[in-house]
Write a protein that holds these residues in place. Structure first.
Motif, PDB file in Angstrom:
ATOM      1  N   VAL A 195       0.859  -1.178   0.000  1.00 27.76           N
ATOM      2  CA  VAL A 195       0.000   0.000   0.000  1.00 27.76           C
ATOM      3  C   VAL A 195       0.895   1.227   0.000  1.00 27.76           C
ATOM      4  O   VAL A 195       1.718   1.409   0.907  1.00 27.76           O
ATOM      5  CB  VAL A 195      -0.950   0.021   1.209  1.00 27.76           C
ATOM      6  CG1 VAL A 195      -1.672   1.369   1.293  1.00 27.76           C
ATOM      7  CG2 VAL A 195      -1.957  -1.117   1.109  1.00 27.76           C
ATOM      8  N   SER A 246       0.893   5.089   0.327  1.00 36.11           N
ATOM      9  CA  SER A 246       0.093   6.219   0.809  1.00 36.11           C
ATOM     10  C   SER A 246       0.769   7.517   0.398  1.00 36.11           C
ATOM     11  O   SER A 246       1.943   7.744   0.743  1.00 36.11           O
ATOM     12  CB  SER A 246      -0.066   6.165   2.330  1.00 36.11           C
ATOM     13  OG  SER A 246      -0.744   4.994   2.727  1.00 36.11           O
ATOM     14  N   LYS A 249      -4.270   6.817  -1.924  1.00 31.17           N
ATOM     15  CA  LYS A 249      -3.656   5.535  -1.605  1.00 31.17           C
ATOM     16  C   LYS A 249      -3.751   4.573  -2.797  1.00 31.17           C
ATOM     17  O   LYS A 249      -4.773   4.529  -3.486  1.00 31.17           O
ATOM     18  CB  LYS A 249      -4.322   4.897  -0.386  1.00 31.17           C
ATOM     19  CG  LYS A 249      -4.041   5.643   0.915  1.00 31.17           C
ATOM     20  CD  LYS A 249      -4.581   4.876   2.114  1.00 31.17           C
ATOM     21  CE  LYS A 249      -4.216   5.595   3.405  1.00 31.17           C
ATOM     22  NZ  LYS A 249      -4.639   4.839   4.603  1.00 31.17           N
ATOM     23  N   TYR A 291      -3.128   0.500  -3.824  1.00 35.11           N
ATOM     24  CA  TYR A 291      -2.988  -0.873  -3.339  1.00 35.11           C
ATOM     25  C   TYR A 291      -2.448  -1.707  -4.488  1.00 35.11           C
ATOM     26  O   TYR A 291      -3.138  -1.936  -5.485  1.00 35.11           O
ATOM     27  CB  TYR A 291      -4.362  -1.374  -2.900  1.00 35.11           C
ATOM     28  CG  TYR A 291      -4.424  -2.752  -2.275  1.00 35.11           C
ATOM     29  CD1 TYR A 291      -3.374  -3.304  -1.557  1.00 35.11           C
ATOM     30  CD2 TYR A 291      -5.606  -3.506  -2.385  1.00 35.11           C
ATOM     31  CE1 TYR A 291      -3.469  -4.553  -0.978  1.00 35.11           C
ATOM     32  CE2 TYR A 291      -5.719  -4.768  -1.807  1.00 35.11           C
ATOM     33  CZ  TYR A 291      -4.653  -5.284  -1.101  1.00 35.11           C
ATOM     34  OH  TYR A 291      -4.756  -6.533  -0.526  1.00 35.11           O
ATOM     35  N   HIS A 322      -6.893   0.473   5.849  1.00 38.46           N
ATOM     36  CA  HIS A 322      -6.533   1.674   5.085  1.00 38.46           C
ATOM     37  C   HIS A 322      -7.731   2.497   4.624  1.00 38.46           C
ATOM     38  O   HIS A 322      -7.540   3.597   4.089  1.00 38.46           O
ATOM     39  CB  HIS A 322      -5.686   1.281   3.873  1.00 38.46           C
ATOM     40  CG  HIS A 322      -4.370   0.674   4.235  1.00 38.46           C
ATOM     41  ND1 HIS A 322      -3.281   1.420   4.638  1.00 38.46           N
ATOM     42  CD2 HIS A 322      -3.971  -0.635   4.275  1.00 38.46           C
ATOM     43  CE1 HIS A 322      -2.259   0.611   4.903  1.00 38.46           C
ATOM     44  NE2 HIS A 322      -2.653  -0.635   4.691  1.00 38.46           N
ATOM     45  N   PHE A 361      -9.192   3.124  -1.480  1.00 42.38           N
ATOM     46  CA  PHE A 361      -8.052   3.363  -2.358  1.00 42.38           C
ATOM     47  C   PHE A 361      -8.470   4.147  -3.592  1.00 42.38           C
ATOM     48  O   PHE A 361      -9.530   3.901  -4.167  1.00 42.38           O
ATOM     49  CB  PHE A 361      -7.422   2.033  -2.790  1.00 42.38           C
ATOM     50  CG  PHE A 361      -6.886   1.229  -1.639  1.00 42.38           C
ATOM     51  CD1 PHE A 361      -5.618   1.469  -1.140  1.00 42.38           C
ATOM     52  CD2 PHE A 361      -7.669   0.260  -1.034  1.00 42.38           C
ATOM     53  CE1 PHE A 361      -5.127   0.752  -0.063  1.00 42.38           C
ATOM     54  CE2 PHE A 361      -7.195  -0.469   0.039  1.00 42.38           C
ATOM     55  CZ  PHE A 361      -5.921  -0.226   0.534  1.00 42.38           C
ATOM     56  N   ALA A 412     -11.835   0.119  -3.815  1.00 39.77           N
ATOM     57  CA  ALA A 412     -11.016   0.873  -4.762  1.00 39.77           C
ATOM     58  C   ALA A 412     -11.901   1.642  -5.722  1.00 39.77           C
ATOM     59  O   ALA A 412     -12.825   1.074  -6.308  1.00 39.77           O
ATOM     60  CB  ALA A 412     -10.090  -0.061  -5.527  1.00 39.77           C
TER      61      ALA A 412
END
Length: 346
Positions: A219, A221, A226, A228, A248, A251, A286
């Motif tokens: 991941v 950041s 973010k 993945y 998290h 994403f 995501a």
């Protein structure tokens, strides 16, 4: 979880460290997971005769691209090189994932899976490379010839799970390598961090080192969101995708494998199929996804165009627009839209 093909307690030439919930002192394993198939299963698959015929070479859909040196602060650009090799440009950084410019992904230069599509970026046209993520040590992800070239041309920082540094250092003694275990965080700059996260896979460079180096997802950041990145994984009932979302949040982009999945009886534990990749995108929340691990090296039985076709079908079943999950071909560039706070993930 000891592998039946390797005597438990055999000395690990890559890594020595404390026992954990995924390392028994000699071998790494997937907690509550599936072990890779043994030699008997491998031979059964190889002699089953189910492999589709791939072309020996095909022209790329796009001419090799010459990337910009950097992208803007909030931009996120992904360029497909081929297979699991991508250039990710974000937060002033140029990042390569599992870079392979070699013609074969094999311990030998004369035999083994051969590239059928040229790289989407010529090596000489790469922008300055700051960071290289190596997810695990299979030859289609850890190519020491390419890593040596990258060190000589760019001297990047390499980030890789436990044990893979030994392999890289043998070929590139001066490489700047940071190793990481699952659930560890690495600071790349004041604004960028990388977390190593579990994925369901395995490792080996030969017949005697199975599961002696760790595998991982990452991941990234950044101020732009973010990312993945999963180099290789079995779906594993979505356990790791749910965990990533819990940890998290969501994403802007997930980079997910969706090829090399047939036959399912042999590949299910290590390679997810397009349907599972779409489910993974939803489970990890995501906004967008890039699909990789297809159409470059023939590793398994499916036809060269099956992954993209089946991905399209899966997206329709889940009522997800094709613009949200892009199967990038060599040389294709994706400027990832900013994730809307109001977006309904799934």
């Amino acid at each position: 979880m000891a592998d039946s093909s390797i005597r438990k307690g055999k000395r690990n030439p890559y890594y020595q460290g404390p026992v954990s919930d995924h390392f028994d002192g000699s071998l790494f394993f997937n907690p509550d997971g599936v072990e890779p198939g043994n030699l008997r299963a491998l031979l059964k698959w190889q002699f089953a005769g189910g492999r589709s015929k791939w072309p020996s070479s095909i022209a790329s859909c796009s001419a090799p691209v010459r990337p910009d040196v950097r992208v803007g602060d909030q931009a996120l650009r992904v360029t497909m090189i081929g297979h699991a090799s991508l250039l990710v440009q974000v937060a002033g950084l140029n990042i390569l994932t599992d870079p392979v410019w070699s013609e074969r992904v094999s311990p030998f230069s004369f035999i083994g899976p051969k590239r059928v599509v040229p790289p989407g970026i010529r090596f000489e046209d790469l922008p300055p490379i700051d960071l290289v993520l190596v997810s695990h040590n299979h030859y289609d992800h850890l190519d020491v010839a390419t890593l040596k070239r990258l060190h000589e041309a760019h001297a990047p920082r390499f980030v890789t799970p436990l044990g893979n540094d030994t392999i890289i250092h043998r070929a590139v003694p001066q490489a700047n390598i940071t190793t990481t275990d699952w659930d560890e965080r690495i600071a790349i700059s004041k604004e960028v961090t990388i977390d190593a996260e579990p994925c369901h896979h395995w490792s080996a460079r030969g017949m005697g080192d199975r599961r002696m180096a760790l595998w991982a997802a990452f991941v990234i950041s950044t101020p732009a969101g973010k990312i993945y990145h999963v180099g290789d994984t079995g779906f594993h009932d979505g356990i790791n995708y749910r965990a990533a979302a819990d940890k998290h949040g969501s994403f802007r982009l997930a980079i997910l494998p969706f090829g090399a999945y047939e036959p399912r009886w042999f590949m299910k534990g290590q390679h997810q199929n397009p349907e599972e990749a779409v489910q993974g995108m939803q489970l990890c929340k995501a906004a967008h996804a890039v699909g990789h691990h297809f159409g470059t090296f023939q590793l398994t039985d499916e036809a060269i165009d099956d992954p993209v076709r089946q991905l399209g079908d899966a997206l329709k079943r889940h009522s997800i627009g094709p613009e949200r999950f892009r199967p990038l071909h060599a040389g294709e560039v994706f400027d990832v839209p900013a994730a809307s706070p109001e977006r309904e993930f799934g």
